[in-house]
Design an enzyme around this catalytic site. Structure first.
Site, PDB file in Angstrom:
ATOM      1  N   SER A   1       0.832  -1.200   0.000  1.00 47.29           N
ATOM      2  CA  SER A   1       0.000   0.000   0.000  1.00 47.29           C
ATOM      3  C   SER A   1       0.869   1.253   0.000  1.00 47.29           C
ATOM      4  CB  SER A   1      -0.889   0.024   1.241  1.00 47.29           C
ATOM      5  OG  SER A   1      -0.103   0.257   2.411  1.00 47.29           O
ATOM      6  N   ASP A   2       0.297   2.343  -0.482  1.00 50.94           N
ATOM      7  CA  ASP A   2       0.916   3.634  -0.225  1.00 50.94           C
ATOM      8  C   ASP A   2       0.735   3.944   1.255  1.00 50.94           C
ATOM      9  OD1 ASP A   2       2.175   6.070  -0.546  1.00 50.94           O
ATOM     10  OD2 ASP A   2       0.955   6.692  -2.252  1.00 50.94           O
ATOM     11  N   TRP A   3       1.492   4.912   1.728  1.00 54.85           N
ATOM     12  CA  TRP A   3       1.517   5.240   3.153  1.00 54.85           C
ATOM     13  C   TRP A   3       0.221   5.971   3.536  1.00 54.85           C
ATOM     14  CZ3 TRP A   3       5.064   2.556   1.361  1.00 54.85           C
ATOM     15  CH2 TRP A   3       6.238   2.223   2.023  1.00 54.85           C
TER      16      TRP A   3
END
Length: 749
Positions: A287-289
């Site tokens: 995932s992106d942050w």
């Protein structure tokens, strides 16, 4: 502990690594592979190793490698996990019992970044912005640059680099366009794929991101990108597919936004149906942050690893909530096993298991040459009336105005920010905190010009006083105005220069028509002063050695050989959405962005479809010499279309041509009149001729057939056009193409 390990630890201490991270560095020597641990045998394939390691893992160990922690201290909100490298993007624990290393993650696409809040910034080499690298139209350079920053990541203790941004430029105001690969799927896929391939040549993991349709920063956490399947498959998804085929990235990063209702990181169509089933992608999705919103839904949709789940998400979804979902049967055990296996496979495929990272010395002098070469070929000469450039010794009085050109060159802001060797050239401008600070690399175009033109009187004015700048211009033979626009993560920018620079340029050009504007921007800008100036150069954000690169191009030490990877619009009303969607003052208000307006007709395709005249066309770029294209032929044989032609340097000096091939069906039926189908960059001496042959990827001749769930090429006559840009395609040939169906999956490069 051997001498080499002690040297690595000593250097790590000097570079400010934490004691815990140093312990990991010392212990992360390649483990032996006894018969009881076959997954440590590098002679086996990544799949076999992943299968064997998975069988040996406990449930807790599987849960360990799917959850990441933030690696930076940003008080009062974020606290760095002790085992992470200071100021890093993230950390995922390993499984020491099995010889599986921890994942040390760093941003981003232009080099080894340091996150805000860390007082001891890593000073590293920065490549030019991603859009500048794409402007080289030279995959060989892109791969060399990737190899360089990947080696610095490895020597800084990182084995995962969050690089490989490929989002198409649907929205030219997007604040992160500078990180990406332009507006065309084939160009972006080839260029970004080459960079990923270079990064991973260092036996580390690289990502491709942000998957997908992450096309603006305003409302990036919540906006819903609406688009049809065929349109997505023929544009943004095709760019990802090309890049994955070219590089086999060991991870894919899903984006923040929603797509047709579901968040990207819990979007079954995106992660499972397209990526894993249709394309057969074997590695893992991170995932992106801050992009995770659920446990069961995200996991079942295809997300394999939650990044920095301790800091950015509303709760650590892949910790307690996932355990509960497994206990309730909401997530099958087989899915958790698949998540762990994919992560293991990515680590084995990268080589990081048998080649542990360790902190080591970096050859910055050698790396400066790599980034300078990239910057030079990315500089685009947009206008050059009266051959103002290259600057010759006959110009005795030269004015250099604005842009802090006396001390440095601008870079883009946000998580990709690399901190310069030698410190910042300018302080006190821009925001002090996220997405700042605003960074100028200490590479001065002014100093570079003075070194190459020792007989000229070169004077500098900062441009803050327009009247004084105009007076200096009137007294000069040639004027260089350096104009900047700072772009960065978390905000979008209007297509106008900031700080009244348009008025400055107008005043200077009024005083002296022999004015050249050198732009340092992250993307297109409007140019109300264009008719008044004699020349325009787009230098983008040119990286650590950008000042030298600009000076070498302006003085003709090297040819101007960059070409635009994006269309420069003449006005906002030419865009599919003249008004940017969303309100940055209302970050929590849900809204949709209608990408069905242009569908797959992104960038130049939209301009071609609507008949708009751009300010500067996709693919445009002038040279200091001239080229002729001849003997164009197109042949369809064995299901492939091959194009051949001759390129001749008809000028008086060596230069680099970028012949571009476009295709269009005579019967129509595409999203736009034509598509880029191939390109080549080649250097030619005066009078030299080169024969070029290109094979067109068949999907660039096809449309997406939803009923057949694959690509379909319509039988008929196609026009193949050759030229110097999307609007300069004088040479044409015809080719008859047979009907053909193509599979949906990845194809061999």
């Amino acid at each position: 502990m051997n001498r080499q390990t002690w040297r690595g630890l000593a250097l790590a201490l000097m570079l400010g690594a934490s004691a815990a991270a140093l312990a990991h560095t010392a212990e992360a020597q390649a483990p032996a592979a006894p018969a009881a641990r076959p997954w440590l045998d590098p002679k086996l394939g990544a799949d076999a190793r992943a299968d064997a390691a998975l069988k040996a893992m406990t449930q807790d160990e599987k849960l360990t490698i799917i959850f990441g922690f933030f690696g930076a201290e940003m008080p009062p909100r974020y606290t760095r996990t002790p085992d992470a490298l200071p100021g890093s993007a993230g950390y995922v624990p390993g499984v020491a019992r099995l010889g599986i290393p921890a994942q040390f993650q760093t941003d981003a696409g232009v080099g080894v970044a340091t996150q805000g809040g860390e007082p001891n910034k890593r000073e590293r080499t920065a490549l030019p912005a991603g859009i500048a690298t794409t402007a080289t139209w030279n995959p060989t350079l892109a791969q060399a640059g990737g190899a360089m920053i990947g080696s610095e990541a490895r020597d800084s203790g990182f084995n995962v680099m969050l690089a490989g941004g490929i989002n198409l430029t649907r929205e030219p105001r997007n604040g992160r366009n500078f990180e990406y690969g332009g507006e065309d799927p084939w160009l972006a896929g080839q260029m970004v794929g080459a960079q990923i391939k270079g990064i991973q040549s260092n036996a580390i993991v690289s990502t491709v991101k942000h998957y997908a349709l992450n096309s603006q920063e305003t409302g990036r956490f919540i906006l819903d990108a609406r688009i049809g399947e065929a349109e997505a498959r023929t544009s943004d998804l095709l760019a990802f597919q090309f890049a994955i085929e070219a590089s086999d990235p060991h991870s894919v990063m899903c984006s923040y936004n929603r797509i047709n209702g579901d968040y990207a990181c819990e979007n079954d169509f995106l992660l499972t149906k397209v990526l894993k089933q249709d394309w057969g992608y074997k590695n893992y999705v991170m995932s992106d942050w801050g992009a995770v919103h659920s446990s069961a839904k995200a996991v079942n949709a295809g997300l394999d690893q939650e990044s920095a789940g301790d800091a950015f998400d509303k709760q650590p979804f892949f910790k307690g909530p996932l355990k509960d979902a497994l206990a309730k049967g909401e997530v099958p055990q087989a899915r958790l096993d698949d998540m762990a296996r994919r992560i293991l496979r990515g680590l084995f495929a990268s080589g990081v298991v048998e080649k542990p990272v360790k902190i080591a010395a970096i050859d910055y002098a050698a790396h400066a040459k790599v980034t300078r070469a990239d910057a030079e070929e990315g500089v685009v000469l947009l206008k050059n009336d009266g051959s103002l450039l290259p600057l010759l010794s006959s110009a005795k009085k030269i004015a250099v105005i604005g842009g802090h050109a006396d001390v440095g060159v601008l870079s883009g802001g946000g998580s990709s920010q690399v901190y310069p060797i030698g410190g910042r050239a300018v302080t006190g401008e821009g925001p002090a905190s996220w997405p700042g600070p605003m960074i100028y690399f200490p590479s001065s175009p002014l100093k570079g010009l003075k070194a190459r033109l020792p007989g000229a009187d070169i004077r500098f004015a900062d441009g803050k006083d327009k009247a004084a700048a105009a007076k200096l211009a009137a007294e000069s033979d040639v004027v260089l105005v350096f104009a900047t626009q700072w772009n960065g993560e978390s905000f979008d920018s209007p297509l106008t220069l900031e700080n009244d620079q348009d008025a400055l340029i107008d005043a200077v050009a009024t005083a002296n028509a022999k004015t050249v504007v050198v732009l340092e921007t992250g993307g297109p800008v409007l140019m109300p002063w264009l008719s008044k100036v004699g020349g325009v150069v787009e230098a983008w954000y040119p990286g650590s050695d950008g000042g030298e690169a600009i000076a070498r191009v302006l003085t003709g030490e090297v040819d101007a050989s960059g070409r635009l990877p994006v269309t420069f619009p003449a006005a906002l009303d030419q865009l599919p959405r003249p008004t940017l969607d969303g309100d940055p003052k209302k970050p929590d208000d849900l809204f949709t962005v209608d990408y069905t307006i242009e569908g797959a007709a992104v960038g130049y395709k939209w301009f071609d479809k609507k008949g708009h005249q751009p300010l500067f066309a996709f693919g445009h770029g002038l040279s200091y010499t001239t080229f002729a294209y001849d003997n164009l032929k197109a042949e369809a044989k064995g299901g492939a279309v091959t194009v051949s032609f001759d390129v001749k340097n008809t000028g008086k000096r060596t230069g680099k041509a970028v012949p571009q091939v476009y295709v269009s069906p005579k019967a129509g039926g595409w999203e736009a009149p034509q598509r880029l189908a191939g390109f080549r960059k080649l250097e030619l001496a005066p009078g030299a001729t080169a024969e070029v042959s290109l094979t067109i990827d068949p999907r660039l001749l096809a449309t997406w057939n939803e009923k057949a769930h694959g690509w379909s090429i319509a039988a008929g006559d196609y026009t193949v056009s050759l030229g110097a840009s999307s609007r300069d395609t004088a040479a044409k040939a015809q080719v008859a193409v047979a009907a053909r169906s193509l599979p949906v999956g990845l194809m061999k490069p």
